[in-house]
Motif scaffolding. Structure first.
Motif, PDB file in Angstrom:
ATOM      1  N   GLY A  60       0.805  -1.223   0.000  1.00 51.97           N
ATOM      2  CA  GLY A  60       0.000   0.000   0.000  1.00 51.97           C
ATOM      3  C   GLY A  60       0.828   1.258   0.000  1.00 51.97           C
ATOM      4  N   GLY A  61       2.071   1.128  -0.480  1.00 51.19           N
ATOM      5  CA  GLY A  61       2.877   2.343  -0.588  1.00 51.19           C
ATOM      6  C   GLY A  61       4.248   2.151  -0.003  1.00 51.19           C
ATOM      7  N   ASN A  62       4.585   2.957   1.037  1.00 52.09           N
ATOM      8  CA  ASN A  62       5.941   2.994   1.572  1.00 52.09           C
ATOM      9  C   ASN A  62       6.369   1.653   2.143  1.00 52.09           C
ATOM     10  N   TYR A  63       7.567   1.277   1.735  1.00 48.66           N
ATOM     11  CA  TYR A  63       8.145   0.021   2.221  1.00 48.66           C
ATOM     12  C   TYR A  63       9.654   0.133   2.047  1.00 48.66           C
ATOM     13  N   GLN A  64      10.397  -0.095   3.077  1.00 56.30           N
ATOM     14  CA  GLN A  64      11.844   0.093   3.039  1.00 56.30           C
ATOM     15  C   GLN A  64      12.540  -1.269   3.102  1.00 56.30           C
ATOM     16  N   SER A  65      13.473  -1.454   2.149  1.00 59.97           N
ATOM     17  CA  SER A  65      14.254  -2.695   2.144  1.00 59.97           C
ATOM     18  C   SER A  65      15.467  -2.494   1.252  1.00 59.97           C
ATOM     19  N   PRO A  66      16.642  -2.906   1.708  1.00 59.63           N
ATOM     20  CA  PRO A  66      17.833  -2.744   0.856  1.00 59.63           C
ATOM     21  C   PRO A  66      17.838  -3.751  -0.287  1.00 59.63           C
ATOM     22  N   VAL A  67      18.554  -3.408  -1.342  1.00 66.25           N
ATOM     23  CA  VAL A  67      18.677  -4.273  -2.518  1.00 66.25           C
ATOM     24  C   VAL A  67      20.114  -4.754  -2.629  1.00 66.25           C
ATOM     25  N   ASN A  68      20.284  -6.084  -2.759  1.00 64.27           N
ATOM     26  CA  ASN A  68      21.610  -6.651  -2.981  1.00 64.27           C
ATOM     27  C   ASN A  68      21.702  -7.098  -4.448  1.00 64.27           C
ATOM     28  N   PRO A  69      22.412  -6.333  -5.283  1.00 63.05           N
ATOM     29  CA  PRO A  69      22.466  -6.690  -6.713  1.00 63.05           C
ATOM     30  C   PRO A  69      23.034  -8.084  -6.961  1.00 63.05           C
ATOM     31  N   ASP A  70      23.831  -8.593  -5.995  1.00 70.47           N
ATOM     32  CA  ASP A  70      24.414  -9.917  -6.202  1.00 70.47           C
ATOM     33  C   ASP A  70      23.368 -11.024  -6.168  1.00 70.47           C
ATOM     34  N   ASP A  71      22.193 -10.725  -5.601  1.00 72.35           N
ATOM     35  CA  ASP A  71      21.136 -11.742  -5.602  1.00 72.35           C
ATOM     36  C   ASP A  71      20.589 -11.996  -7.006  1.00 72.35           C
ATOM     37  N   TYR A  72      20.806 -11.063  -7.904  1.00 70.10           N
ATOM     38  CA  TYR A  72      20.197 -11.132  -9.238  1.00 70.10           C
ATOM     39  C   TYR A  72      21.224 -11.624 -10.261  1.00 70.10           C
ATOM     40  N   VAL A  73      20.834 -12.573 -11.080  1.00 71.89           N
ATOM     41  CA  VAL A  73      21.696 -13.075 -12.150  1.00 71.89           C
ATOM     42  C   VAL A  73      21.878 -11.972 -13.171  1.00 71.89           C
ATOM     43  N   ASP A  74      23.128 -11.582 -13.381  1.00 73.89           N
ATOM     44  CA  ASP A  74      23.450 -10.476 -14.286  1.00 73.89           C
ATOM     45  C   ASP A  74      22.729  -9.201 -13.864  1.00 73.89           C
ATOM     46  N   GLY A  75      22.418  -9.116 -12.570  1.00 69.24           N
ATOM     47  CA  GLY A  75      21.768  -7.928 -12.030  1.00 69.24           C
ATOM     48  C   GLY A  75      20.323  -7.764 -12.413  1.00 69.24           C
ATOM     49  N   SER A  76      19.715  -8.761 -13.062  1.00 68.54           N
ATOM     50  CA  SER A  76      18.364  -8.541 -13.587  1.00 68.54           C
ATOM     51  C   SER A  76      17.338  -9.586 -13.180  1.00 68.54           C
ATOM     52  N   LEU A  77      17.734 -10.794 -12.759  1.00 70.25           N
ATOM     53  CA  LEU A  77      16.748 -11.855 -12.548  1.00 70.25           C
ATOM     54  C   LEU A  77      17.093 -12.623 -11.273  1.00 70.25           C
ATOM     55  N   TRP A  78      16.064 -12.839 -10.441  1.00 71.77           N
ATOM     56  CA  TRP A  78      16.265 -13.539  -9.171  1.00 71.77           C
ATOM     57  C   TRP A  78      15.078 -14.453  -8.919  1.00 71.77           C
TER      58      TRP A  78
END
Length: 513
Positions: A114-132
């Protein structure tokens, strides 16, 4: 068959050979069926993998469109307008379960909360930075999600597909094959659980296929024993047929072992007893369907076996050299039987006789043909010698002299079963021939197989360019007849016009025509 090479064996040996003869067709049949089943399953899993990649690409296409549409909003405050845009993409785009925005690698706005939500992003979780491929989120823990991430600078947009769509695709694409979706180190099966251990290898028809557009792959295959289960489910009738042929082969082998006559001696005995007799099959004109001639076919009228098929004794006769005196006897019988009925023939009535390489080794064939033609009034019949290719006829000086002498005598030369032998074109180049006889295998494919029809048309066109007459064998249906006539084929031969008949029946049928 009245031809065997050895006398009766002992009882034990006969039963042993009979058992082996019966088991071989069964074993060979089972091997062929197993190979065919495995090949079918491999094709099935390959098609299943291709369809799975197509489905997952379609899902990711929608997530990519959603992320692309939302990316310009990244960094803007998570107000009502931005939240509405997030929910709008979930509503508009098929397969999209949730959308999210990030700024400087921190998620701050999501359609799920429903709107605001805070969470860090770890690019290493994503294959080639795009798919997880992740094992759920706080809203739906332990429920697989396939997340697509699009980043430009500090801006980031996310769109995800949940396990409902993923597992449906894995479960429903194929009834038989098992499917696995792999993204980086994680993989998902039809149970909806994400695993991070080694991807299992399927025992049967394993097929691995990577998407050409996104960073994931699928594995398709079947568990151990599936080939036998498939055979039992799909081939019960063929199994019965294989067993039937095995029993038949065993019984036939047991019966044949009781025969005791050397093949060549049996042929010589039959030749002396005049057991090789002519049968006549009509040849009709393509334009009028009138009988224009006949082909003389050799049959063996055995005192015990009855009529023996030519494929059971002609090859042996050729190998032993007896085919030449057998053909000579056939020509004499044909002349004696047909000459009294010459007045029923149309002028130039064609009489075709098969010859092989054995006949072309000297000029005695010219004498045989001269004696044959002398039995008929001049001009009433035309003798056509049909070259078969069971043995290769070499273009030597003797063969060229032979064919020249035959042509001077008025004998015509045809190439039998044209298009099936390895030397048909060589015969056209080396010998002066008059007719081509199209093999019945091409005629049978009229209206069935386009490739064979093209070959047939090419043969007909070749004969026209070389100014050669053409005879089509094996005509059995009106459709085949009409097609060949439309293509300008000169003569037709086959069961549609008449089966091979003994002389009396042939003359009677000729009279009725």
């Amino acid at each position: 068959m009245p031809l065997t090479s050895k006398g009766p064996r002992s009882r034990v040996a006969r039963y042993f050979i009979s058992a082996i003869s019966g088991m071989l067709p069964v074993l060979l049949g089972v091997v062929i069926l197993y190979w065919q089943a495995l090949r079918t399953l491999e094709q099935s899993t390959a098609q299943t993998a291709q369809e799975a990649v197509r489905q997952f690409d379609l899902m990711l296409d929608n997530t990519a469109l959603a992320a692309r549409a939302l990316l310009p909003l990244a960094g803007q405050p998570c107000d009502n307008a931005v939240q509405l845009a997030l929910r709008e993409q979930v509503t508009r785009r098929p397969f999209v379960r949730a959308t999210t925005l990030s700024w400087q690698k921190n998620i701050y706005c999501s359609s799920l909360f429903g709107g605001n939500y805070q969470s860090p992003v770890n690019p290493d979780d994503y294959v080639d930075g795009s798919l997880w491929l992740m094992n759920g989120n706080p809203v739906t823990p332990d429920t697989a999600l396939l997340v697509y991430r699009l980043v430009e600078g500090d801006q980031g947009a996310f769109a995800s597909v949940d396990s409902y769509h993923l597992t449906n695709a894995l479960r429903l694409i194929s009834r038989y094959a098992h499917l696995i979706l792999q993204v980086g180190p994680n993989w998902l099966d039809a149970n909806g659980k994400v695993h991070d251990n080694a991807v299992p290898v399927f025992a049967v028809a394993h097929h691995h296929l990577a998407s050409g557009r996104y960073h994931y792959s699928v594995d398709a295959g079947m568990p151990e024993g599936e080939t036998w289960r498939y055979m039992q489910a799909r081939y019960p009738a063929l199994f019965s047929l294989v067993v039937f042929f095995g029993v038949l082969a065993g019984v036939l082998a047991h019966w044949l072992q009781k025969r005791s006559s050397a093949p060549t001696q049996e042929l010589q005995r039959a030749l002396s007893a005049n057991e090789f007799i002519p049968y006549f099959q009509p040849v009709v004109r393509g334009d009028t369907r009138q009988w224009a001639g006949c082909e003389v076919l050799m049959r063996w009228k055995h005192p015990k076996e009855g009529l023996v098929r030519p494929d059971l004794f002609i090859p042996l006769a050729e190998d032993s050299g007896l085919i030449v005196p057998m053909t000579r006897a056939l020509l004499r019988q044909t002349a004696a039987q047909l000459a009294p009925h010459t007045e029923r023939f149309s002028p130039g009535f064609h009489i075709g006789v098969n010859i092989t390489a054995r006949h072309c080794q000297d000029l005695e064939l010219v004498t045989d043909c001269r004696e044959f033609l002398a039995a008929f009034p001049p001009g009433h019949v035309t003798l056509v010698l049909e070259l078969t290719e069971r043995e290769l006829i070499e273009p030597t000086e003797t063969t060229r002299s032979l064919f020249d002498a035959l042509h001077q005598l008025g004998v015509m030369i045809a190439i039998d079963d044209f298009g099936t032998g390895h030397s048909s074109l060589g015969y056209l180049r080396n010998f002066n021939v008059d007719y081509l006889k199209i093999d019945q295998s091409f005629v049978a494919m009229i209206g069935v197989d386009a490739l064979s029809r093209h070959i047939l048309d090419s043969i007909i066109e070749l004969s026209a360019k070389l100014d050669l007459g053409i005879v089509a064998e094996g005509v059995e249906t009106a459709e085949q007849c009409e097609y060949l006539v439309a293509q300008g084929v000169d003569f037709l031969q086959g069961y549609l016009f008449g089966r091979p008949l003994p002389c009396d029946e042939f003359i009677k049928s000729l009279g009725s025509r």
